[in-house]
Every structure is written in C-alpha cells, then in structure tokens.
Design a protein around this motif. Structure first.
Motif, PDB file in Angstrom:
ATOM      1  N   SER A  69       5.811  -2.109 -11.036  1.00 50.37           N
ATOM      2  CA  SER A  69       5.810  -2.658  -9.671  1.00 50.37           C
ATOM      3  C   SER A  69       4.827  -1.408  -8.469  1.00 50.37           C
ATOM      4  CB  SER A  69       6.982  -2.927  -9.257  1.00 50.37           C
ATOM      5  OG  SER A  69       7.941  -1.352  -9.056  1.00 50.37           O
ATOM      6  N   ARG A  70       4.553  -2.436  -7.693  1.00 50.65           N
ATOM      7  CA  ARG A  70       4.180  -1.479  -6.460  1.00 50.65           C
ATOM      8  C   ARG A  70       4.935  -0.186  -5.665  1.00 50.65           C
ATOM      9  NH1 ARG A  70      -0.067  -2.898  -1.785  1.00 50.65           N
ATOM     10  NH2 ARG A  70      -0.037  -0.742  -0.703  1.00 50.65           N
ATOM     11  N   LYS A  71       6.165  -0.479  -5.372  1.00 54.56           N
ATOM     12  CA  LYS A  71       7.258   0.684  -5.587  1.00 54.56           C
ATOM     13  C   LYS A  71       7.418   1.294  -6.420  1.00 54.56           C
ATOM     14  CE  LYS A  71      11.465   0.457  -4.012  1.00 54.56           C
ATOM     15  NZ  LYS A  71      12.992  -0.436  -2.863  1.00 54.56           N
ATOM     16  N   ASP A 118       6.124   7.119  -7.682  1.00 57.24           N
ATOM     17  CA  ASP A 118       6.146   8.275  -8.835  1.00 57.24           C
ATOM     18  C   ASP A 118       4.484   7.664  -9.402  1.00 57.24           C
ATOM     19  OD1 ASP A 118       5.486   9.750 -11.093  1.00 57.24           O
ATOM     20  OD2 ASP A 118       6.790   8.932 -12.673  1.00 57.24           O
ATOM     21  N   ALA A 119       2.939   8.236  -8.719  1.00 55.61           N
ATOM     22  CA  ALA A 119       1.884   7.987  -8.360  1.00 55.61           C
ATOM     23  C   ALA A 119       1.338   9.081  -9.675  1.00 55.61           C
ATOM     24  CB  ALA A 119       1.081   8.310  -6.906  1.00 55.61           C
ATOM     25  N   ALA A 120       2.092  10.090  -9.893  1.00 57.48           N
ATOM     26  CA  ALA A 120       1.287  11.662 -10.929  1.00 57.48           C
ATOM     27  C   ALA A 120       2.163  10.804 -12.585  1.00 57.48           C
ATOM     28  CB  ALA A 120       2.413  12.622 -10.764  1.00 57.48           C
ATOM     29  N   THR A 121       2.915  10.023 -12.654  1.00 52.82           N
ATOM     30  CA  THR A 121       2.744   9.541 -13.711  1.00 52.82           C
ATOM     31  C   THR A 121       2.109   8.282 -14.189  1.00 52.82           C
ATOM     32  OG1 THR A 121       4.897  10.267 -14.358  1.00 52.82           O
ATOM     33  CG2 THR A 121       4.533   8.704 -15.147  1.00 52.82           C
ATOM     34  N   LEU A 122       1.967   7.199 -12.833  1.00 56.36           N
ATOM     35  CA  LEU A 122       1.229   6.376 -13.704  1.00 56.36           C
ATOM     36  C   LEU A 122       0.320   6.769 -13.218  1.00 56.36           C
ATOM     37  CD1 LEU A 122      -0.184   2.834 -12.899  1.00 56.36           C
ATOM     38  CD2 LEU A 122      -0.279   3.643 -10.278  1.00 56.36           C
ATOM     39  N   PHE A 123      -1.430   8.254 -13.180  1.00 58.12           N
ATOM     40  CA  PHE A 123      -1.927   8.667 -13.149  1.00 58.12           C
ATOM     41  C   PHE A 123      -2.318   9.375 -14.605  1.00 58.12           C
ATOM     42  CE2 PHE A 123      -3.193   8.866  -8.137  1.00 58.12           C
ATOM     43  CZ  PHE A 123      -3.285   7.285  -8.363  1.00 58.12           C
ATOM     44  N   GLN A 136       1.333  -4.834 -10.652  1.00 58.77           N
ATOM     45  CA  GLN A 136       1.422  -6.060 -10.092  1.00 58.77           C
ATOM     46  C   GLN A 136       1.888  -6.326  -8.917  1.00 58.77           C
ATOM     47  OE1 GLN A 136       1.028  -8.431 -12.789  1.00 58.77           O
ATOM     48  NE2 GLN A 136       0.793  -9.817 -10.782  1.00 58.77           N
ATOM     49  N   GLU A 137       1.005  -7.012  -8.386  1.00 59.88           N
ATOM     50  CA  GLU A 137       1.534  -7.523  -6.323  1.00 59.88           C
ATOM     51  C   GLU A 137       1.428  -8.930  -6.907  1.00 59.88           C
ATOM     52  OE1 GLU A 137       1.106  -5.648  -4.130  1.00 59.88           O
ATOM     53  OE2 GLU A 137       0.124  -3.965  -4.295  1.00 59.88           O
ATOM     54  N   ASN A 138       1.937  -9.371  -5.263  1.00 57.54           N
ATOM     55  CA  ASN A 138       2.635 -10.978  -5.320  1.00 57.54           C
ATOM     56  C   ASN A 138       1.319 -11.842  -6.089  1.00 57.54           C
ATOM     57  OD1 ASN A 138       4.843  -9.967  -5.114  1.00 57.54           O
ATOM     58  ND2 ASN A 138       4.666 -10.200  -2.721  1.00 57.54           N
TER      59      ASN A 138
END
Length: 63
Positions: A6-8, A13-18, A29-31
């Motif tokens: 989710s965007r939230k 947790d941007a570091a884990t995402l990257f 996922q966005e609306n």
C-alpha cells in the motif's frame, strides 16, 4: 519476493521497499493505478555526461 505494497506501507518503510526492489519488482497499489519499483543494474552514465550536470564540478576542479 514480489510484494504488493500500500502507499502507506511504502512511505513508512522505503528502505525495505528499495532493498526488495533490487531482487524483484515491487508494486505499490494506488486507488487509480499502481507504481512499479524495479532495480536496473548498470544504469550508470559516463563521467563526461555527469561532469556537465549543473553543480557537479567547479571550474577549477581537477579530475
């Protein structure tokens, strides 16, 4: 492992995402659609291109 974030979650947790995107594309996922974050190895630019970017080097810098 690909994960649908989710965007939230992605913002929190941007570091884990990257880090995860280095292994496999990650989807946020966005609306009204989605964002796909993926790593492309070797996306480097030559020094000659980097050196002419504004603010990169001063006139008296020596390479």
């Amino acid at each position: 492992m690909e994960k649908v974030w989710s965007r939230k979650e992605a913002e929190a947790d941007a570091a884990t995402l990257f880090d995860a995107a280095r292994m496999t594309p990650q989807t946020i996922q966005e609306n009204d659609g989605k964002l796909v974050v993926r790593f492309e190895p070797g996306a480097r630019i030559p020094v000659s291109e980097w050196a002419v970017l504004p603010g990169t080097l001063e006139d008296d810098d020596v390479l």
